[in-house]
Design a protein around this motif. Structure first.
Motif, PDB file in Angstrom:
ATOM      1  N   ASN A   1       0.851  -1.194   0.000  1.00 10.44           N
ATOM      2  CA  ASN A   1       0.000   0.000   0.000  1.00 10.44           C
ATOM      3  C   ASN A   1       0.882   1.239   0.000  1.00 10.44           C
ATOM      4  O   ASN A   1       1.771   1.371   0.848  1.00 10.44           O
ATOM      5  N   ALA A   2       0.617   2.126  -0.931  1.00  8.54           N
ATOM      6  CA  ALA A   2       1.414   3.346  -1.023  1.00  8.54           C
ATOM      7  C   ALA A   2       1.083   4.339   0.080  1.00  8.54           C
ATOM      8  O   ALA A   2       1.891   5.213   0.386  1.00  8.54           O
ATOM      9  N   VAL A   3      -0.098   4.217   0.697  1.00  5.43           N
ATOM     10  CA  VAL A   3      -0.514   5.100   1.797  1.00  5.43           C
ATOM     11  C   VAL A   3      -0.615   4.253   3.057  1.00  5.43           C
ATOM     12  O   VAL A   3      -1.361   3.265   3.095  1.00  5.43           O
ATOM     13  N   ILE A   4       0.144   4.606   4.080  1.00  4.10           N
ATOM     14  CA  ILE A   4       0.168   3.848   5.320  1.00  4.10           C
ATOM     15  C   ILE A   4      -0.235   4.754   6.469  1.00  4.10           C
ATOM     16  O   ILE A   4      -0.277   5.992   6.335  1.00  4.10           O
TER      17      ILE A   4
ATOM     18  N   TYR B   1       6.841  10.502  15.165  1.00  4.11           N
ATOM     19  CA  TYR B   1       6.838  10.488  13.706  1.00  4.11           C
ATOM     20  C   TYR B   1       6.278  11.822  13.214  1.00  4.11           C
ATOM     21  O   TYR B   1       5.753  12.629  13.981  1.00  4.11           O
ATOM     22  N   ALA B   2       6.390  12.024  11.912  1.00  3.11           N
ATOM     23  CA  ALA B   2       5.807  13.183  11.234  1.00  3.11           C
ATOM     24  C   ALA B   2       5.225  12.686   9.919  1.00  3.11           C
ATOM     25  O   ALA B   2       5.853  11.885   9.217  1.00  3.11           O
ATOM     26  N   CYS B   3       4.039  13.139   9.595  1.00  7.21           N
ATOM     27  CA  CYS B   3       3.376  12.694   8.376  1.00  7.21           C
ATOM     28  C   CYS B   3       4.007  13.371   7.161  1.00  7.21           C
ATOM     29  O   CYS B   3       4.654  14.419   7.271  1.00  7.21           O
ATOM     30  N   ASP B   4       3.775  12.770   6.001  1.00 10.39           N
ATOM     31  CA  ASP B   4       4.318  13.323   4.760  1.00 10.39           C
ATOM     32  C   ASP B   4       3.739  14.707   4.503  1.00 10.39           C
ATOM     33  O   ASP B   4       2.531  14.945   4.670  1.00 10.39           O
TER      34      ASP B   4
ATOM     35  N   MET C   1      16.213  -3.198  -1.711  1.00  8.51           N
ATOM     36  CA  MET C   1      15.107  -2.514  -2.391  1.00  8.51           C
ATOM     37  C   MET C   1      14.560  -1.441  -1.447  1.00  8.51           C
ATOM     38  O   MET C   1      14.652  -1.574  -0.218  1.00  8.51           O
ATOM     39  N   HIS C   2      13.992  -0.402  -2.007  1.00  7.90           N
ATOM     40  CA  HIS C   2      13.292   0.600  -1.209  1.00  7.90           C
ATOM     41  C   HIS C   2      12.091   1.098  -1.989  1.00  7.90           C
ATOM     42  O   HIS C   2      12.133   1.248  -3.210  1.00  7.90           O
ATOM     43  N   PHE C   3      10.994   1.321  -1.250  1.00  2.94           N
ATOM     44  CA  PHE C   3       9.735   1.749  -1.835  1.00  2.94           C
ATOM     45  C   PHE C   3       9.259   3.020  -1.126  1.00  2.94           C
ATOM     46  O   PHE C   3       9.298   3.102   0.112  1.00  2.94           O
ATOM     47  N   ALA C   4       8.839   3.976  -1.891  1.00  4.79           N
ATOM     48  CA  ALA C   4       8.323   5.231  -1.329  1.00  4.79           C
ATOM     49  C   ALA C   4       6.893   5.021  -0.838  1.00  4.79           C
ATOM     50  O   ALA C   4       6.039   4.482  -1.568  1.00  4.79           O
ATOM     51  N   VAL C   5       6.624   5.424   0.388  1.00  8.14           N
ATOM     52  CA  VAL C   5       5.295   5.322   0.980  1.00  8.14           C
ATOM     53  C   VAL C   5       4.930   6.671   1.581  1.00  8.14           C
ATOM     54  O   VAL C   5       5.805   7.477   1.935  1.00  8.14           O
ATOM     55  N   ASN C   6       3.635   6.913   1.712  1.00  7.70           N
ATOM     56  CA  ASN C   6       3.114   8.160   2.292  1.00  7.70           C
ATOM     57  C   ASN C   6       2.506   7.842   3.653  1.00  7.70           C
ATOM     58  O   ASN C   6       1.544   7.074   3.738  1.00  7.70           O
ATOM     59  N   LEU C   7       3.064   8.427   4.690  1.00  8.71           N
ATOM     60  CA  LEU C   7       2.542   8.256   6.044  1.00  8.71           C
ATOM     61  C   LEU C   7       1.524   9.347   6.317  1.00  8.71           C
ATOM     62  O   LEU C   7       1.832  10.542   6.225  1.00  8.71           O
TER      63      LEU C   7
END
Length: 501
Positions: free
Chosen positions: A270-273, A386-389, A432-438
């Motif tokens: 999932n790209a949005v977490i 944490y801090a959101c995107d 590997m690395h994957f971009a995700v949006n927190l």
């Protein structure tokens, strides 16, 4: 003194009432003896017993006797209860009541920007300000409120400079009372509302920068018409502004190839977490087996360990105030800020098992599914969790990435006997690395423009009208029927009348 305490404890074996009576009687006897002898009593330290000097020993006061008796009976126990009682019994100065106090009530839902900054319509903030007057009447000279955004650089351009450290942007201001007003005893309410733009950043707190929203209100009050002293009444609260991005309907699919081997990794995620939930990744490895036709052997790549790590990268520009802005040198433009970057790990774990391997076919595969999340142990530390995107026009940007590290070892075996493989001592690390949006959970809320009811100006005065259509002429049906059969329009009518005759 010790012999007096010992004698008192020996004589105080009874209950509290007995101690009271004995203390009162002894104090009366002492007063009688003092009046009879009309002289100063001798020191109590001159005798080892009360019987040797009945008229010269002064008994302690009743309160001291009770305290000593209580200490003797409860020796070794906690004296917390006694200290608490003594604290409340001590005389204290009464608190001076303020002429008025201020409070508020927020009526709008939690402040959440739904969607990206380009798509979000903002969030409504509405509520009531209260002034509770405790006196008969007070005169309020002015009553104002404001909502501002504070951007604080924890590593400013110039240390110990307040202007370089904090930038304040006023978003909305209210003037509740424009002229002096007299407020009577009771509660007085003042409504306020505003619409926060969806392009504003959400609240955040990171090791290098923080963004917060502050609501401040201040009223200047005078106790009475004859008084000249002004008493400011202040109120300040912090608003928590969040942003929630919509979740995609389908998980994101990513494929990685690792030459010179034939290994191929396919990942669904999932790209949005969300920070308080588990996020699932489905991983599949292909091309783990190579056939050697000449020697009738196969080379196998077996997965030994998988490590996932969720990283957060914070980038901001610490601007310089007008006082500390460097002067231009030659053709070069002055440096208006310093770029600060911070990378921290939000979660990390190593996995040594849990996947399913298949080397029976022509191509070896490994199927694996695991969960990753934000480490909640950081909640007890002083550092923000944490801090959101986010991304602002001033240069502040927060991004997240999921890093995967797979360790595979190369083995060989005879064809058809992959379960009897032997190690070759060769291994590889696949990264590997994957971009995700927190982002935050949307909850049950929706954007204000989707749930707002219609206003009176949008409601018409009457129901909508319907167009009037002409009635259907049934005679035309005979003409259509005649064209279909190839006869005249009146022939069918005459034939039907002949049959009836």
């Amino acid at each position: 003194m010790p012999h007096l305490v010992a004698n008192f404890l020996r004589s105080s074996s009874g209950n509290i009432s007995h101690i009271k009576k004995s203390a009162i009687s002894r104090s009366r006897n002492n007063s009688r003896n003092n009046s009879r002898n009309n002289s100063i009593s001798a020191s109590p330290y001159a005798s080892d017993s009360e019987d040797h000097a009945p008229h010269s020993v002064k008994m302690p006061e009743l309160g001291d006797a009770l305290k000593k008796h209580r200490l003797g009976l409860h020796f070794g126990r906690s004296s917390k209860h006694e200290g608490h009682s003594a604290f409340h019994s001590a005389s204290a100065a009464p608190a001076v009541n303020a002429p008025a106090v201020m409070d508020w009530s927020v009526e709008s839902p939690p402040i959440v920007f739904y969607g990206t900054p380009e798509e979000s319509t903002g969030a409504l903030v509405s509520g009531l300000m209260y002034i509770d007057v405790n006196e008969e009447a007070i005169d309020v000279e002015a009553f104002n409120a404001s909502l501002s955004m504070h951007v604080t650089q924890k590593k400013p351009f110039q240390g110990h400079c307040a202007e370089c450290q904090t930038k304040v942007t006023e978003l909305k201001s209210w003037q509740f009372l424009a002229h002096p007003t007299t407020l009577r005893r009771g509660r007085h309410q003042f409504p306020f509302s505003t619409l926060l733009d969806g392009t504003l950043p959400a609240s955040m707190d990171s090791p290098i920068v923080s963004i917060s929203y502050h609501f401040k209100a201040e009223a200047v009050a005078v106790r009475g018409p004859s008084s000249t002293s002004c008493l400011p009444i202040k109120f300040e609260r912090t608003l928590d502004v969040k942003r929630s991005l919509p979740e995609p309907l389908y998980p994101h699919h990513s494929v990685r190839v690792f030459p010179p081997t034939n290994i191929k990794a396919s990942a669904h995620y999932n790209a949005v977490i969300h920070p308080t939930g588990s996020n699932t990744v489905t991983l599949k490895l292909d091309g783990l087996m190579t056939h050697n036709e000449k020697v009738k052997t196969v080379d196998l790549w077996k997965l030994r360990k998988l490590t996932w790590k969720l990283e957060e990268t914070i980038k901001t520009t610490s601007p310089a105030c007008e006082k500390h802005t460097p002067a231009p040198t030659g053709d070069e433009e002055p440096k208006k800020g310093i770029v600060r970057t911070e990378t921290r790990t939000l979660g990390e774990k190593q996995l040594h098992e849990g996947w399913k391997s298949d080397y029976t076919g022509n191509d070896g595969t490994v199927d694996f599914e695991f969960d990753y999340l934000v480490n909640q142990i950081r909640a007890h530390s002083k550092e923000p969790k944490y801090a959101c995107d986010m991304k602002t026009a001033e240069g502040t940007e927060v991004t997240h990435a999921l890093h995967l590290e797979l360790i595979v070892s190369k083995e060989y075996a005879a064809e058809g006997k992959t379960h009897l493989s032997q190690q070759t001592g060769t291994g590889r690390i696949l990264r590997m690395h994957f971009a995700v949006n927190l982002t935050e959970y949307p909850g049950l809320g929706v954007s204000w423009d989707n749930e707002a009811p219609p206003v009176y100006q949008d409601v018409p005065p009457s129901p909508p009208g319907y167009p009037v259509e002409p009635p259907i002429e049934y005679d035309d049906l005979e003409e259509l029927d005649a064209l279909r059969t190839g006869s005249e329009p009146g022939s069918r009518r005459h034939s039907e009348s002949g049959r009836s005759a």
